[in-house]
Motif scaffolding. Structure first.
Motif, PDB file in Angstrom:
ATOM      1  N   SER A  64       0.870  -1.165   0.000  1.00 19.79           N
ATOM      2  CA  SER A  64       0.000   0.000   0.000  1.00 19.79           C
ATOM      3  C   SER A  64       0.915   1.224   0.000  1.00 19.79           C
ATOM      4  N   LYS A  65       0.714   2.107  -0.964  1.00 19.43           N
ATOM      5  CA  LYS A  65       1.572   3.288  -1.050  1.00 19.43           C
ATOM      6  C   LYS A  65       1.478   4.114   0.228  1.00 19.43           C
ATOM      7  N   ARG A  66       0.276   4.265   0.759  1.00 20.86           N
ATOM      8  CA  ARG A  66       0.085   5.052   1.976  1.00 20.86           C
ATOM      9  C   ARG A  66       0.847   4.437   3.153  1.00 20.86           C
ATOM     10  N   PHE A 115      13.640  11.063   2.141  1.00 22.61           N
ATOM     11  CA  PHE A 115      12.736  12.195   1.954  1.00 22.61           C
ATOM     12  C   PHE A 115      12.412  12.410   0.472  1.00 22.61           C
ATOM     13  N   ARG A 116      13.430  12.336  -0.379  1.00 18.11           N
ATOM     14  CA  ARG A 116      13.178  12.476  -1.827  1.00 18.11           C
ATOM     15  C   ARG A 116      12.280  11.356  -2.339  1.00 18.11           C
ATOM     16  N   PHE A 117      12.486  10.138  -1.843  1.00 15.77           N
ATOM     17  CA  PHE A 117      11.677   9.000  -2.257  1.00 15.77           C
ATOM     18  C   PHE A 117      10.226   9.172  -1.801  1.00 15.77           C
ATOM     19  N   ILE A 118      10.043   9.663  -0.572  1.00 16.73           N
ATOM     20  CA  ILE A 118       8.682   9.939  -0.077  1.00 16.73           C
ATOM     21  C   ILE A 118       7.995  10.949  -0.979  1.00 16.73           C
ATOM     22  N   ARG A 119       8.684  12.033  -1.292  1.00 11.29           N
ATOM     23  CA  ARG A 119       8.102  13.074  -2.164  1.00 11.29           C
ATOM     24  C   ARG A 119       7.744  12.493  -3.528  1.00 11.29           C
ATOM     25  N   HIS A 120       8.615  11.662  -4.068  1.00 10.48           N
ATOM     26  CA  HIS A 120       8.350  11.015  -5.347  1.00 10.48           C
ATOM     27  C   HIS A 120       7.080  10.168  -5.261  1.00 10.48           C
ATOM     28  N   LEU A 121       6.973   9.381  -4.216  1.00  7.35           N
ATOM     29  CA  LEU A 121       5.790   8.530  -4.055  1.00  7.35           C
ATOM     30  C   LEU A 121       4.525   9.358  -3.862  1.00  7.35           C
ATOM     31  N   GLU A 122       4.630  10.429  -3.079  1.00 10.82           N
ATOM     32  CA  GLU A 122       3.463  11.272  -2.823  1.00 10.82           C
ATOM     33  C   GLU A 122       2.971  11.958  -4.095  1.00 10.82           C
ATOM     34  N   LEU A 123       3.898  12.303  -4.977  1.00 13.77           N
ATOM     35  CA  LEU A 123       3.522  12.987  -6.212  1.00 13.77           C
ATOM     36  C   LEU A 123       3.170  12.017  -7.345  1.00 13.77           C
ATOM     37  N   SER A 124       3.501  10.780  -7.163  1.00 14.05           N
ATOM     38  CA  SER A 124       3.283   9.764  -8.179  1.00 14.05           C
ATOM     39  C   SER A 124       1.805   9.390  -8.276  1.00 14.05           C
TER      40      SER A 124
END
Length: 129
Positions: A64-66, A115-124
């Motif tokens: 789950s992405k969340r 942090f960059r990976f989280i941002r990527h996932l959140e924007l994906s």
């Protein structure tokens, strides 16, 4: 099977690989006589490093992405905990300046990478499959 982009397992994730390197270094650096006098700090430092690596893996496996993002934030917190323990170890003379700089740099890079990976996932737009 869970996958994110080209990652088919958590082992493919650069952030997990970086966390594994940090764990490897922390175990090596804390395996000395100075840390034998302070097993509590040694164990806390090791647990914090392992926790970051494990949270990345566990979050990935949640499919789950969340949930994954939630576990990535916990892994990032563990990276901060590692850095804090490293300062104590340096201040007490358990680590050389070189060891401290190396480990602290690894922990900072890991935290920024997560942090960059989280941002990527959140924007994906994509979800985990």
């Amino acid at each position: 099977m869970t996958s994110i982009g080209r990652a088919h397992g958590f082992e493919d994730l650069k952030v997990w690989q970086a966390a594994r390197e940090l764990v490897r270094f922390v175990y090596g650096a804390t395996n000395n006589q100075k840390f034998q006098r302070d097993l509590s700090l040694r164990d806390q430092l090791r647990r914090a490093a392992v926790s970051g690596m494990a949270n990345i893996a566990e979050g990935f496996e949640r499919a789950s992405k969340r949930e994954f993002i939630r576990f990535l934030y916990m892994a990032r917190g563990s990276s901060g905990e590692v850095r804090s323990h490293l300062y104590v170890a340096r201040d007490l003379g358990y680590l050389t300046v070189t060891e401290f700089n190396h480990a602290e740099g690894q922990a900072v890079r890991l935290s920024k990478g997560i942090f960059r990976f989280i941002r990527h996932l959140e924007l994906s737009e994509s979800s985990m499959e």
